[in-house]
Design a protein around this motif. Structure first.
Motif, short mmCIF file in Angstrom:
data_model
loop_
_atom_site.label_atom_id
_atom_site.label_comp_id
_atom_site.label_asym_id
_atom_site.label_seq_id
_atom_site.Cartn_x
_atom_site.Cartn_y
_atom_site.Cartn_z
N PHE A 183 39.98 41.16 47.63
CA PHE A 183 38.60 40.78 47.96
C PHE A 183 37.74 41.22 46.77
N PHE A 184 37.36 40.26 45.94
CA PHE A 184 36.64 40.56 44.71
C PHE A 184 35.12 40.59 44.95
N LYS A 185 34.46 41.46 44.19
CA LYS A 185 32.99 41.45 44.04
C LYS A 185 32.24 41.52 45.38
N MET A 186 32.70 42.39 46.26
CA MET A 186 32.00 42.57 47.54
C MET A 186 30.64 43.21 47.30
N ASP A 187 29.56 42.62 47.86
CA ASP A 187 28.23 43.19 47.69
C ASP A 187 27.87 44.08 48.88
N LYS A 188 26.65 44.59 48.88
CA LYS A 188 26.24 45.53 49.92
C LYS A 188 26.14 44.89 51.29
N HIS A 189 26.11 43.56 51.35
CA HIS A 189 26.05 42.84 52.62
C HIS A 189 27.43 42.45 53.14
N GLY A 190 28.46 42.74 52.34
CA GLY A 190 29.82 42.40 52.76
C GLY A 190 30.31 41.05 52.30
N GLN A 191 29.54 40.39 51.44
CA GLN A 191 29.94 39.08 50.93
C GLN A 191 30.71 39.23 49.61
N GLY A 192 31.75 38.42 49.44
CA GLY A 192 32.54 38.49 48.23
C GLY A 192 33.40 37.25 48.08
N VAL A 193 34.47 37.40 47.30
CA VAL A 193 35.36 36.27 47.02
C VAL A 193 36.80 36.69 47.32
N GLY A 194 37.47 35.90 48.14
CA GLY A 194 38.84 36.20 48.51
C GLY A 194 39.86 35.53 47.61
N PHE A 195 40.99 36.22 47.38
CA PHE A 195 42.07 35.70 46.54
C PHE A 195 43.41 36.09 47.15
#
Length: 420
Positions: A183-195
């Motif tokens: 789970f790349f680049k997760m922000d403080k809101h819990g949003q990111g990019v899955g791989f």
């Protein structure tokens, strides 16, 4: 640093995700990727050796956010220096020193904005800084482990051996190590990019459909990594073309030499060592409670594998993993006083990272609240607090409400055992 330019070429198989989609799973956290961002707001204080807990608040808010969405975090810390990265570490240390000197000079000249930028580039994440966070993790029943060397390999070891379900990081090196789910680049809101590594052969930008794991590894090393700089003019796309055409890095290097590219005689040896490091980096096994290799080492390999991280005695490796000793000096940590100064505490014991404190949450904006137990209380010496009846009534009501919340949390959030 990771593999520069790798993530953009894999865009077609990387998908937006949210932390709540991982509810019920265990996540290994690349803690230093958080810390490098967290210290930016307090870099000046840390560069001057002054106490500042802002970076702890940054990390704990993300820990509590993950817990809020049902994800169990396991924070993984970097340990000692890996010999394969010694050149990189020397360069980074020199850069930090130069930036600190610039910051002091800008400050002397009254240019505070320029000084602030230089402080951000000068701050170093020391084991002592990491230890302060570990103390809070113990209080909050959050699992953690300190790697003997690079956290990247430790993260992948936990994932490959199913101690965790996925890894949260910013570092593309984990793809090279073969991490199954990231789970790349997760922000403080819990949003990111899955791989997912299983999707890699379906990538569109660069065709990896006929690439083996070994070919992907060699392609990434040739494009430049922490363990070996790239040759001039070789990036991800060109290294992909070379490996696709010649299938092995040895044949690709011979082709480049035939084309007149000057290659240092030590480069091929460094390439081989980089491959071994990505495959067999030394890590800590929390079940065996000893140092092991990321994957098994073939018997025909040279017995001198200290470039993968020198082997450490079991007691030392375990003490590092528990955060009891400095991973670079092997000296025992000392507890911090509320003023931020180190004070000796010979009677302190570590209960495997476990305590009875629970994490509290705030309903406001659906975001977790930082536990207030670390707020420093200051009283004047010799003064005695006076209480009125109304104060006692208010305190009693507050206590009853708090006790009710604790009971609810204890029922919903059972105590977590330490990873190590």
């Amino acid at each position: 640093m990771g593999i520069q330019g790798l993530l953009p070429t894999l865009k077609s198989i990387m998908h937006p995700r949210h932390a709540q989609e991982y509810a019920g799973k265990r996540a290994a956290i690349d803690t230093y990727s958080w810390l490098h961002k967290a210290v930016l707001s307090c870099s000046r204080d840390l560069c001057h050796g002054r106490h500042n807990d802002k970076y702890i608040d940054y990390c704990m808010r993300r820990v509590q956010m993950l817990r809020y969405y049902g994800v169990q975090p396991v924070l993984v810390f970097d340990g000692g220096s890996l010999p394969m990265k010694s050149d990189q570490e020397i360069k980074r240390a020199r850069s930090r020193k130069e930036n600190l000197e610039r910051a002091l000079e800008y400050e002397r000249l009254g240019n505070h904005s320029a000084a602030y930028e230089c402080y951000q580039r000068a701050v170093d994440i020391t084991p002592a800084i990491a230890f302060r966070l570990i103390q809070v993790l113990r209080q909050e029943n959050v699992q953690y482990v300190v790697a003997p060397y690079e956290a990247d390999a430790q993260l992948v070891f936990l994932a490959l051996n199913r101690h965790v379900d996925f890894v949260i990081t910013e570092d593309s090196d984990l793809i090279v190590y073969g991490c199954p789910q990231i789970f790349f680049k997760m922000d403080k809101h819990g949003q990111g990019v899955g791989f997912q590594i299983s999707d890699i052969t379906a990538n569109k930008d660069i065709d990896l459909s006929d690439f083996t794991k070994q070919m992907i590894l060699e392609m990434c090393i040739m494009s430049g990594c922490d363990y070996l700089p790239s040759l001039p003019g070789i990036g991800v796309k060109r290294s992909h073309g070379l490996i696709k055409r010649f299938r092995t890095y040895q044949k690709a290097l011979k082709h480049l030499e035939a084309k007149g590219v000057l290659i240092d005689p030590q480069y091929e040896q460094g390439f081989h060592r980089a491959i071994l490091t990505f495959r067999h980096h030394r890590v800590y096994d929390p079940v065996k409670k000893e140092m092991v290799h990321l994957t098994g080492v073939p018997s025909e390999l040279d017995t001198n594998l200290d470039f993968l991280g020198p082997h450490l005695p079991q007691t030392t490796a375990t003490a590092i993993a528990r955060g009891e000793v400095d991973p670079t000096t092997f000296e025992s940590f000392q507890d911090f006083s509320s003023s931020g100064r180190l004070v000796a505490d010979s009677n302190a014991t570590v209960q495997n990272g476990v305590s009875n404190k629970k994490v509290g949450f705030s309903a406001k904006k659906n975001l977790p609240a930082i536990n207030s137990s670390r707020t420093h209380q200051h009283h004047r010496s010799g003064s005695r607090p006076c209480f009125q009846l109304s104060d006692l009534k208010a305190a009693l009501v507050s206590f009853l409400i708090s006790w009710g919340l604790v009971c609810i949390l204890l029922a919903c959030n059972p105590q977590v055992e330490s990873l190590v």
